[in-house]
Design an enzyme around this catalytic site. Structure first.
Site, PDB file in Angstrom:
ATOM      1  N   ASP A 167       0.875  -1.174   0.000  1.00 49.67           N
ATOM      2  CA  ASP A 167       0.000   0.000   0.000  1.00 49.67           C
ATOM      3  C   ASP A 167       0.914   1.226   0.000  1.00 49.67           C
ATOM      4  OD1 ASP A 167      -1.806   2.118   0.725  1.00 49.67           O
ATOM      5  OD2 ASP A 167      -3.157   0.608   1.561  1.00 49.67           O
ATOM      6  N   ILE A 168       0.726   2.146  -0.941  1.00 54.01           N
ATOM      7  CA  ILE A 168       1.638   3.303  -1.026  1.00 54.01           C
ATOM      8  C   ILE A 168       1.368   4.321   0.086  1.00 54.01           C
ATOM      9  CG2 ILE A 168       2.182   3.079  -3.488  1.00 54.01           C
ATOM     10  CD1 ILE A 168       0.178   5.385  -3.984  1.00 54.01           C
ATOM     11  N   HIS A 224     -10.077  -6.836  -2.010  1.00 53.36           N
ATOM     12  CA  HIS A 224      -8.728  -6.762  -1.444  1.00 53.36           C
ATOM     13  C   HIS A 224      -8.754  -6.946   0.069  1.00 53.36           C
ATOM     14  CE1 HIS A 224     -10.275  -2.603  -1.543  1.00 53.36           C
ATOM     15  NE2 HIS A 224      -9.470  -2.313  -0.515  1.00 53.36           N
ATOM     16  N   HIS A 257      -6.350  -6.186   3.490  1.00 52.93           N
ATOM     17  CA  HIS A 257      -5.195  -5.478   4.041  1.00 52.93           C
ATOM     18  C   HIS A 257      -4.512  -6.368   5.075  1.00 52.93           C
ATOM     19  CE1 HIS A 257      -6.414  -1.330   2.705  1.00 52.93           C
ATOM     20  NE2 HIS A 257      -7.624  -1.887   2.731  1.00 52.93           N
TER      21      HIS A 257
END
Ligand SMILES: [Zn+2]
Length: 132
Positions: free
Chosen positions: A29-30, A93, A95
Protein backbone atom coordinates in the site's frame (compact mmCIF):
# COMPACT_ATOMS: atom_id res chain seq x y z
CA UNK A 1 -14.04 2.70 -16.60
CA UNK A 2 -10.74 1.00 -15.88
CA UNK A 3 -10.22 -0.71 -12.56
CA UNK A 4 -7.00 0.34 -10.80
CA UNK A 5 -6.41 -3.04 -9.19
CA UNK A 6 -7.01 -4.95 -12.46
CA UNK A 7 -4.34 -2.74 -14.05
CA UNK A 8 -1.97 -3.41 -11.15
CA UNK A 9 -2.57 -7.19 -11.18
CA UNK A 10 -1.86 -7.35 -14.93
CA UNK A 11 1.28 -5.20 -14.52
CA UNK A 12 -0.18 -2.46 -16.74
CA UNK A 13 0.41 -0.10 -13.83
CA UNK A 14 3.65 -0.55 -11.94
CA UNK A 15 3.20 -1.37 -8.28
CA UNK A 16 5.46 -2.45 -5.47
CA UNK A 17 4.70 -6.12 -6.00
CA UNK A 18 5.90 -8.40 -3.21
CA UNK A 19 4.32 -11.78 -4.08
CA UNK A 20 2.06 -13.46 -6.63
CA UNK A 21 0.81 -16.82 -7.81
CA UNK A 22 -1.51 -17.74 -10.65
CA UNK A 23 -4.59 -16.44 -8.85
CA UNK A 24 -3.54 -13.69 -6.42
CA UNK A 25 -1.23 -10.69 -6.29
CA UNK A 26 0.22 -8.88 -3.26
CA UNK A 27 1.71 -5.38 -3.27
CA UNK A 28 2.62 -2.57 -0.91
CA UNK A 29 0.00 0.00 0.00
CA UNK A 30 1.64 3.30 -1.03
CA UNK A 31 -0.05 4.99 1.95
CA UNK A 32 0.69 2.45 4.67
CA UNK A 33 -0.79 2.48 8.16
CA UNK A 34 2.59 1.05 9.21
CA UNK A 35 5.59 0.08 7.06
CA UNK A 36 5.00 -3.31 5.46
CA UNK A 37 1.24 -2.76 4.98
CA UNK A 38 0.29 -4.92 1.99
CA UNK A 39 -2.80 -5.63 -0.06
CA UNK A 40 -3.75 -9.05 -1.41
CA UNK A 41 -6.03 -9.06 -4.44
CA UNK A 42 -7.41 -11.66 -6.86
CA UNK A 43 -6.03 -11.22 -10.38
CA UNK A 44 -9.55 -11.56 -11.79
CA UNK A 45 -11.94 -8.67 -11.19
CA UNK A 46 -14.38 -9.37 -8.38
CA UNK A 47 -16.05 -6.37 -6.77
CA UNK A 48 -15.44 -7.31 -3.14
CA UNK A 49 -14.14 -10.12 -0.96
CA UNK A 50 -17.62 -11.39 -0.12
CA UNK A 51 -18.40 -11.78 -3.84
CA UNK A 52 -15.55 -14.27 -4.35
CA UNK A 53 -16.49 -17.92 -4.97
CA UNK A 54 -16.26 -20.02 -1.81
CA UNK A 55 -13.05 -21.63 -3.09
CA UNK A 56 -11.37 -18.31 -3.94
CA UNK A 57 -12.52 -16.86 -0.61
CA UNK A 58 -10.86 -19.76 1.21
CA UNK A 59 -7.73 -19.48 -0.90
CA UNK A 60 -7.26 -15.71 -0.43
CA UNK A 61 -7.35 -16.26 3.35
CA UNK A 62 -4.82 -19.07 2.96
CA UNK A 63 -2.57 -16.56 1.18
CA UNK A 64 -3.08 -14.07 4.03
CA UNK A 65 -2.10 -16.78 6.52
CA UNK A 66 0.93 -17.79 4.50
CA UNK A 67 2.27 -14.23 4.16
CA UNK A 68 1.43 -13.09 7.71
CA UNK A 69 4.19 -15.03 9.44
CA UNK A 70 7.15 -13.85 7.31
CA UNK A 71 5.62 -10.33 7.24
CA UNK A 72 5.58 -10.23 11.04
CA UNK A 73 9.17 -11.44 11.21
CA UNK A 74 10.41 -9.00 8.55
CA UNK A 75 8.75 -5.95 10.12
CA UNK A 76 9.37 -6.94 13.79
CA UNK A 77 5.67 -6.33 14.40
CA UNK A 78 3.86 -7.48 17.54
CA UNK A 79 1.08 -8.88 15.36
CA UNK A 80 -0.36 -8.79 11.86
CA UNK A 81 -3.73 -7.12 11.60
CA UNK A 82 -6.18 -8.05 8.87
CA UNK A 83 -8.77 -5.62 7.56
CA UNK A 84 -11.42 -5.56 4.87
CA UNK A 85 -13.26 -2.36 4.10
CA UNK A 86 -13.64 -2.17 0.35
CA UNK A 87 -14.69 1.47 0.35
CA UNK A 88 -11.77 2.79 -1.69
CA UNK A 89 -11.41 0.55 -4.75
CA UNK A 90 -14.20 -1.74 -6.00
CA UNK A 91 -11.94 -4.74 -6.51
CA UNK A 92 -11.69 -7.35 -3.75
CA UNK A 93 -8.73 -6.76 -1.44
CA UNK A 94 -7.47 -7.73 1.99
CA UNK A 95 -5.19 -5.48 4.04
CA UNK A 96 -2.41 -7.13 6.03
CA UNK A 97 -0.90 -4.60 8.40
CA UNK A 98 2.02 -5.03 10.80
CA UNK A 99 0.74 -3.65 14.12
CA UNK A 100 2.45 -2.79 17.37
CA UNK A 101 -0.39 -1.69 19.65
CA UNK A 102 -4.18 -1.41 19.94
CA UNK A 103 -5.97 0.76 17.37
CA UNK A 104 -3.02 0.58 14.94
CA UNK A 105 -5.44 -0.57 12.23
CA UNK A 106 -7.19 2.79 12.21
CA UNK A 107 -7.11 3.81 8.50
CA UNK A 108 -6.80 7.47 9.48
CA UNK A 109 -3.22 6.65 10.48
CA UNK A 110 -2.30 5.88 6.84
CA UNK A 111 0.40 8.15 5.48
CA UNK A 112 1.95 8.29 2.02
CA UNK A 113 5.37 6.64 2.07
CA UNK A 114 8.37 7.94 0.12
CA UNK A 115 9.58 6.13 -2.98
CA UNK A 116 12.79 5.21 -1.15
CA UNK A 117 10.86 3.74 1.80
CA UNK A 118 8.61 1.71 -0.52
CA UNK A 119 11.53 0.40 -2.57
CA UNK A 120 13.38 -0.63 0.57
CA UNK A 121 10.34 -2.43 2.02
CA UNK A 122 9.64 -4.13 -1.33
CA UNK A 123 13.16 -5.56 -1.35
CA UNK A 124 12.80 -6.82 2.23
CA UNK A 125 9.44 -8.48 1.58
CA UNK A 126 10.39 -9.98 -1.79
CA UNK A 127 13.18 -11.67 0.09
CA UNK A 128 10.90 -12.75 2.98
CA UNK A 129 8.23 -14.16 0.65
CA UNK A 130 10.68 -15.91 -1.68
CA UNK A 131 9.60 -19.48 -2.41
CA UNK A 132 6.11 -19.07 -0.89
ZN1 LIG B 1 -10.61 -4.91 -10.97
Amino acid sequence: MKCLFCEIASNKITSFKVWENGEFFAFLDIAPINPGHILIIPKIHVKDVFSLSNDSYNRIFQVAKKLAKPLKKATLAKAIGLAIEGLGVSHAHIHLVPIHKGNDLNPERAKKASLAELKKMQKILLNSFKGL
